[in-house]
Design a protein around this motif. Structure first.
Motif, PDB file in Angstrom:
ATOM      1  N   ASN A 162      -9.441   3.020  -1.017  1.00  0.00           N
ATOM      2  CA  ASN A 162      -8.028   3.070  -1.174  1.00  0.00           C
ATOM      3  C   ASN A 162      -7.613   3.794   0.574  1.00  0.00           C
ATOM      4  N   CYS A 206       0.660   5.956  -1.965  1.00  0.00           N
ATOM      5  CA  CYS A 206      -0.543   5.456  -1.787  1.00  0.00           C
ATOM      6  C   CYS A 206      -0.564   4.241  -1.614  1.00  0.00           C
ATOM      7  N   ASP A 240      -0.975   2.172  -4.730  1.00  0.00           N
ATOM      8  CA  ASP A 240      -1.507   1.369  -5.232  1.00  0.00           C
ATOM      9  C   ASP A 240      -1.461   0.606  -6.308  1.00  0.00           C
ATOM     10  N   CYS A 272      -5.897   8.013   3.001  1.00  0.00           N
ATOM     11  CA  CYS A 272      -4.820   7.958   1.977  1.00  0.00           C
ATOM     12  C   CYS A 272      -4.731   9.246   1.100  1.00  0.00           C
TER      13      CYS A 272
END
Length: 199
Positions: free
Chosen positions: A32, A139, A141, A79
């Motif tokens: 991450n 983030c 993602d 992160c």
């Protein structure tokens, strides 16, 4: 200077005038992580040494033990998960990445919506990812999950926080800058420490 993982913090060194903690990205890597936490922590340490913060703090104790509340506490998180808890430190840095949508590629697979842990931060409307940046924690993602690269990272950097603390009167740190580059973050640290040393 040893950089500690919050998962295994040794007993506080009573002679140390400050502590710098990294998340596990600084120890063993983390999928991450958006910034190099180990290098950032090393540079924070170098800056504090160069400014002379340690000697300043020691001078306030007349050579005695340094109470925990007098230590300068810094944390670096790779992160927005913020495993090293930068929100409650004197100075904190957390990696962040801003996603944006590129038109005409989305297949409505919904992978971005499925991967997102912030309910409502991303949705797919008319074959296009739409973001609510008030909910998004940056983030990145969703961009990693997007199979068509419809979602890309528009900018990466560090969120910089200052003046957080626990104790009798706890306070979350103030966000003083977002999406900073390394040099900007380090300059904010220098200013913060120099101001503190004037008191």
């Amino acid at each position: 200077m040893k950089y500690q993982s919050p998962l295994n913090i040794p007993k506080d060194n009573i002679s140390s005038p400050y502590s710098i903690i990294t998340c596990k990205a600084g120890q063993s890597g983390c999928k991450n992580s958006l910034i190099d936490t180990k290098k950032t922590a090393e540079e924070i340490h170098r800056i504090l040494e160069k400014i002379g913060l340690g000697e300043y703090i020691k001078s306030k104790t007349n050579g005695g033990k340094i109470p925990y509340h007098m230590k300068f506490k810094a944390a670096v998180a790779g992160c927005p998960n913020s495993c090293s808890q930068p929100q409650i430190k004197d100075f904190g840095v957390s990696g962040q990445a801003m996603p944006i949508a590129v038109l005409n590629r989305c297949t409505e697979c919904m992978e971005c919506v499925v991967i997102c842990r912030e309910k409502g931060a991303v949705d797919v409307i008319d074959a296009r990812p739409v973001f609510d940046y008030n909910l998004c924690v940056m983030c990145g993602d969703c961009a990693k999950a997007c199979p068509t690269e419809t979602i890309i990272i528009a900018k990466k950097g560090a969120k910089v926080m200052a003046n957080g603390k626990l104790g009798r009167h706890p306070k979350l740190a103030d966000v003083i800058a977002e999406f900073t580059n390394k040099d900007e973050a380090y300059e904010l640290l220098r200013k913060l420490v120099k101001e503190r040393m004037k008191k």
